[in-house]
Design a protein around this motif. Structure first.
Motif, PDB file in Angstrom:
ATOM      1  N   VAL A 150     -31.603 -32.873  39.799  1.00  0.00           N
ATOM      2  CA  VAL A 150     -32.231 -33.748  38.804  1.00  0.00           C
ATOM      3  C   VAL A 150     -32.848 -32.916  37.684  1.00  0.00           C
ATOM      4  O   VAL A 150     -32.639 -33.181  36.502  1.00  0.00           O
ATOM      5  CB  VAL A 150     -33.299 -34.636  39.468  1.00  0.00           C
ATOM      6  N   CYS A 151     -33.597 -31.895  38.052  1.00  0.00           N
ATOM      7  CA  CYS A 151     -34.295 -31.081  37.045  1.00  0.00           C
ATOM      8  C   CYS A 151     -33.331 -30.318  36.154  1.00  0.00           C
ATOM      9  O   CYS A 151     -33.580 -30.143  34.958  1.00  0.00           O
ATOM     10  CB  CYS A 151     -35.237 -30.095  37.744  1.00  0.00           C
ATOM     11  N   ASP A 152     -32.227 -29.843  36.713  1.00  0.00           N
ATOM     12  CA  ASP A 152     -31.294 -29.012  35.959  1.00  0.00           C
ATOM     13  C   ASP A 152     -30.456 -29.798  34.955  1.00  0.00           C
ATOM     14  O   ASP A 152     -29.709 -29.206  34.167  1.00  0.00           O
ATOM     15  CB  ASP A 152     -30.356 -28.267  36.915  1.00  0.00           C
ATOM     16  N   GLN A 153     -30.574 -31.114  34.953  1.00  0.00           N
ATOM     17  CA  GLN A 153     -29.823 -31.908  33.993  1.00  0.00           C
ATOM     18  C   GLN A 153     -30.390 -31.781  32.578  1.00  0.00           C
ATOM     19  O   GLN A 153     -29.724 -32.142  31.608  1.00  0.00           O
ATOM     20  CB  GLN A 153     -29.834 -33.386  34.412  1.00  0.00           C
ATOM     21  N   SER A 154     -31.606 -31.293  32.446  1.00  0.00           N
ATOM     22  CA  SER A 154     -32.234 -31.164  31.135  1.00  0.00           C
ATOM     23  C   SER A 154     -32.608 -29.713  30.878  1.00  0.00           C
ATOM     24  O   SER A 154     -33.340 -29.106  31.651  1.00  0.00           O
ATOM     25  CB  SER A 154     -33.493 -32.038  31.060  1.00  0.00           C
ATOM     26  N   GLU A 155     -32.096 -29.168  29.787  1.00  0.00           N
ATOM     27  CA  GLU A 155     -32.436 -27.792  29.429  1.00  0.00           C
ATOM     28  C   GLU A 155     -33.876 -27.690  28.948  1.00  0.00           C
ATOM     29  O   GLU A 155     -34.523 -26.651  29.082  1.00  0.00           O
ATOM     30  CB  GLU A 155     -31.485 -27.292  28.339  1.00  0.00           C
TER      31      GLU A 155
END
Length: 226
Positions: A150-155
């Motif tokens: 989930v976290c890695d979907q947004s740079e």
């Protein structure tokens, strides 16, 4: 039954890591969110030193709430009963009539309390009333991988969208947990939602597949659809 629920609160919720909030909810010094976590009133707050804390929303004098607003920005919290005042870091900074107390009175001993354990993982903040509980990373077990996805979907980093959805159910709390891992009911109960997905262009064959529950360890689980 009430006595069984009380037992479960002691043996389950007070022995576990419980999600309390996300760092993006309080981005600036003085920002706070007041809410109930595992039945306890708490304040998630970023102090003026920049540190994120969880404070028990309970005055150390007579136990009244010191914060009655759900969110905001403040330098202090004041009890509406006797006006004891605490900084946004939990320190007791104001006591009306303090000169009436003896020399044994110590403000430091009467600061707002915090749960015995508070830890965060990638901005997700958890608390536990069990001081001997294992570390948060170990407790998350296989659920940690899904938080990473989930976290890695947004740079730019994850941010919680403002607003709150509240719901309740007149049933044993375990029914809600069980239902969250029951993919069998989804095509029937949520038929209109799946029709909407097809209208939006999602492959109908994929939509019809029923997900399977997968244990992630330590009570964590997820539904996976291939």
């Amino acid at each position: 039954e009430p006595q069984i629920l009380a037992w479960e609160k002691r043996r389950v919720f007070e022995q576990s890591w419980i999600y309390a909030g996300h760092a993006s909810e309080i981005p600036h010094a003085g920002d706070f969110r007041a809410r109930y976590v595992a039945g306890r009133p708490v304040i998630l707050v970023r102090g003026h030193d920049g540190e994120i804390r969880i404070l028990l929303n309970t005055c150390t004098h007579r136990g009244a709430l010191v914060c009655r607003q759900p969110s905001g920005n403040t330098r202090s919290f004041q009890c509406s009963y006797h006006a004891w005042t605490f900084s946004n870091q939990g320190d007791l900074i104001g006591v009306p009539g303090e000169d009436a107390y003896s020399a044994a009175f110590d403000r430091r001993e009467l600061a707002l309390a915090s749960p015995p354990r508070v830890e965060s993982y990638r901005g997700f903040i958890f608390m536990s009333f069990n001081p001997a509980i294992e570390g948060l990373v170990e407790y998350l077990a296989g659920a940690r991988e899904y938080l990473d996805l989930v976290c890695d979907q947004s740079e730019a980093g994850m941010e919680i969208v403002g607003g709150t959805q509240l719901y309740s159910m007149r049933a044993n709390w375990k029914l809600l947990v069980e239902n969250s891992l029951d993919g069998y009911h989804a095509p029937v109960t949520h038929q209109r939602y799946f029709e909407f997905l097809v209208e939006m262009g999602v492959d109908s064959n994929r939509v019809r597949r029923t997900g399977a529950g997968k244990s992630l360890g330590n009570g964590h689980a997820v539904i996976e659809v291939e």
